[in-house]
Design a protein around this motif. Structure first.
Motif, PDB file in Angstrom:
ATOM      1  N   ASN A  68       0.807  -1.221   0.000  1.00  0.00           N
ATOM      2  CA  ASN A  68       0.000   0.000   0.000  1.00  0.00           C
ATOM      3  C   ASN A  68       0.841   1.272   0.000  1.00  0.00           C
ATOM      4  N   VAL A  69       2.048   1.232   0.555  1.00  0.00           N
ATOM      5  CA  VAL A  69       2.877   2.439   0.608  1.00  0.00           C
ATOM      6  C   VAL A  69       3.908   2.494  -0.518  1.00  0.00           C
ATOM      7  N   MET A  70       3.995   1.438  -1.309  1.00  0.00           N
ATOM      8  CA  MET A  70       4.951   1.415  -2.415  1.00  0.00           C
ATOM      9  C   MET A  70       4.435   2.256  -3.580  1.00  0.00           C
ATOM     10  N   PRO A  71       5.362   2.844  -4.341  1.00  0.00           N
ATOM     11  CA  PRO A  71       4.938   3.611  -5.515  1.00  0.00           C
ATOM     12  C   PRO A  71       4.392   2.679  -6.598  1.00  0.00           C
ATOM     13  N   ASP A  72       3.651   3.263  -7.544  1.00  0.00           N
ATOM     14  CA  ASP A  72       3.092   2.472  -8.645  1.00  0.00           C
ATOM     15  C   ASP A  72       4.184   1.895  -9.545  1.00  0.00           C
ATOM     16  N   GLU A  73       5.290   2.626  -9.660  1.00  0.00           N
ATOM     17  CA  GLU A  73       6.422   2.168 -10.468  1.00  0.00           C
ATOM     18  C   GLU A  73       7.688   2.300  -9.643  1.00  0.00           C
ATOM     19  N   ILE A  74       8.667   1.440  -9.940  1.00  0.00           N
ATOM     20  CA  ILE A  74       9.920   1.457  -9.198  1.00  0.00           C
ATOM     21  C   ILE A  74      11.049   1.034 -10.139  1.00  0.00           C
ATOM     22  N   SER A  75      12.188   1.669  -9.994  1.00  0.00           N
ATOM     23  CA  SER A  75      13.337   1.310 -10.836  1.00  0.00           C
ATOM     24  C   SER A  75      14.033   0.073 -10.254  1.00  0.00           C
ATOM     25  N   ASP A  76      14.852  -0.541 -11.073  1.00  0.00           N
ATOM     26  CA  ASP A  76      15.629  -1.691 -10.605  1.00  0.00           C
ATOM     27  C   ASP A  76      16.509  -1.294  -9.422  1.00  0.00           C
ATOM     28  N   ASP A  77      17.163  -0.137  -9.531  1.00  0.00           N
ATOM     29  CA  ASP A  77      18.048   0.313  -8.447  1.00  0.00           C
ATOM     30  C   ASP A  77      17.284   0.543  -7.149  1.00  0.00           C
ATOM     31  N   GLU A  78      16.084   1.086  -7.249  1.00  0.00           N
ATOM     32  CA  GLU A  78      15.277   1.308  -6.049  1.00  0.00           C
ATOM     33  C   GLU A  78      14.847  -0.021  -5.427  1.00  0.00           C
ATOM     34  N   LEU A  79      14.485  -0.974  -6.261  1.00  0.00           N
ATOM     35  CA  LEU A  79      14.101  -2.289  -5.765  1.00  0.00           C
ATOM     36  C   LEU A  79      15.288  -2.982  -5.096  1.00  0.00           C
ATOM     37  N   VAL A  80      16.459  -2.878  -5.695  1.00  0.00           N
ATOM     38  CA  VAL A  80      17.673  -3.436  -5.108  1.00  0.00           C
ATOM     39  C   VAL A  80      17.924  -2.809  -3.733  1.00  0.00           C
ATOM     40  N   CYS A  81      17.756  -1.509  -3.628  1.00  0.00           N
ATOM     41  CA  CYS A  81      17.968  -0.805  -2.365  1.00  0.00           C
ATOM     42  C   CYS A  81      17.027  -1.333  -1.275  1.00  0.00           C
ATOM     43  N   ILE A  82      15.772  -1.539  -1.616  1.00  0.00           N
ATOM     44  CA  ILE A  82      14.797  -2.049  -0.647  1.00  0.00           C
ATOM     45  C   ILE A  82      15.170  -3.467  -0.209  1.00  0.00           C
ATOM     46  N   ILE A  83      15.461  -4.318  -1.163  1.00  0.00           N
ATOM     47  CA  ILE A  83      15.808  -5.706  -0.845  1.00  0.00           C
ATOM     48  C   ILE A  83      17.079  -5.758  -0.008  1.00  0.00           C
ATOM     49  N   LEU A  84      18.093  -4.998  -0.411  1.00  0.00           N
ATOM     50  CA  LEU A  84      19.345  -4.969   0.333  1.00  0.00           C
ATOM     51  C   LEU A  84      19.118  -4.548   1.781  1.00  0.00           C
ATOM     52  N   ASN A  85      18.320  -3.509   1.973  1.00  0.00           N
ATOM     53  CA  ASN A  85      18.059  -3.035   3.330  1.00  0.00           C
ATOM     54  C   ASN A  85      17.321  -4.076   4.164  1.00  0.00           C
ATOM     55  N   LEU A  86      16.378  -4.783   3.574  1.00  0.00           N
ATOM     56  CA  LEU A  86      15.677  -5.835   4.310  1.00  0.00           C
ATOM     57  C   LEU A  86      16.616  -6.981   4.684  1.00  0.00           C
ATOM     58  N   VAL A  87      17.429  -7.401   3.735  1.00  0.00           N
ATOM     59  CA  VAL A  87      18.376  -8.491   4.000  1.00  0.00           C
ATOM     60  C   VAL A  87      19.341  -8.101   5.112  1.00  0.00           C
ATOM     61  N   MET A  88      19.862  -6.897   5.048  1.00  0.00           N
ATOM     62  CA  MET A  88      20.835  -6.459   6.055  1.00  0.00           C
ATOM     63  C   MET A  88      20.158  -6.167   7.400  1.00  0.00           C
ATOM     64  N   LEU A  89      18.963  -5.584   7.392  1.00  0.00           N
ATOM     65  CA  LEU A  89      18.238  -5.282   8.622  1.00  0.00           C
ATOM     66  C   LEU A  89      18.044  -6.538   9.462  1.00  0.00           C
ATOM     67  N   TYR A  90      17.728  -7.634   8.800  1.00  0.00           N
ATOM     68  CA  TYR A  90      17.475  -8.884   9.502  1.00  0.00           C
ATOM     69  C   TYR A  90      18.696  -9.814   9.510  1.00  0.00           C
ATOM     70  N   SER A  91      19.867  -9.267   9.186  1.00  0.00           N
ATOM     71  CA  SER A  91      21.137 -10.021   9.213  1.00  0.00           C
ATOM     72  C   SER A  91      21.031 -11.353   8.468  1.00  0.00           C
ATOM     73  N   GLN A  92      20.455 -11.293   7.289  1.00  0.00           N
ATOM     74  CA  GLN A  92      20.273 -12.495   6.486  1.00  0.00           C
ATOM     75  C   GLN A  92      21.282 -12.607   5.345  1.00  0.00           C
ATOM     76  N   HIS A  93      22.338 -11.789   5.382  1.00  0.00           N
ATOM     77  CA  HIS A  93      23.320 -11.790   4.294  1.00  0.00           C
ATOM     78  C   HIS A  93      23.982 -13.153   4.099  1.00  0.00           C
ATOM     79  N   GLU A  94      24.175 -13.907   5.173  1.00  0.00           N
ATOM     80  CA  GLU A  94      24.785 -15.229   5.025  1.00  0.00           C
ATOM     81  C   GLU A  94      23.834 -16.218   4.348  1.00  0.00           C
TER      82      GLU A  94
END
Length: 85
Positions: A16-42
Motif C-alpha cells: 500500500n505504501v509502495m509507488p506504482d512504479e519502481i526502478s531496478d536500483d530502487e528495488l535493489v535498495c529495498i531488498i538490500l536493506n531488508l536483508v541487512m536489517l534482519y542479518s540475512q546476508h549469510e
C-alpha cells in the motif's frame, strides 16, 4: 512473526505504501536493506534461489511445491556437475 495472517497483513501494508512504479536500483535498495536489517546476508544464496524459483512459478502459473522444485533444480545441477567432471 510466524503467524501467516500477520505476514499477509504486513505485506499488504508494504504494498500500500509502495509507488506504482519502481526502478531496478530502487528495488535493489529495498531488498538490500531488508536483508541487512534482519542479518540475512549469510543466507542470501538460499534466499535468492527461493525467490527466483517462486518468480518462475508465478510467471509460469505453476502451483508445484517449492521445496520439490528446489530439489529438482539441485538434482539437475548435480547431474550437470557430474557430467562435466
Amino acid at each position: 512473526m510466524s503467524d501467516n495472517r500477520n505476514l499477509k497483513q504486513l505485506v499488504r501494508k508494504i504494498i500500500n505504501v509502495m509507488p506504482d512504479e519502481i526502478s531496478d536500483d530502487e528495488l535493489v535498495c529495498i531488498i538490500l536493506n531488508l536483508v541487512m536489517l534482519y542479518s540475512q546476508h549469510e543466507n542470501w544464496p538460499k534466499i535468492q534461489n527461493d525467490v527466483g524459483i517462486n518468480i518462475v512459478m508465478e510467471v509460469m502459473g505453476k502451483k508445484n511445491d517449492v521445496r520439490r522444485a528446489v530439489q529438482d533444480a539441485d538434482d539437475f545441477l548435480g547431474r550437470i556437475r557430474n557430467d562435466a567432471g
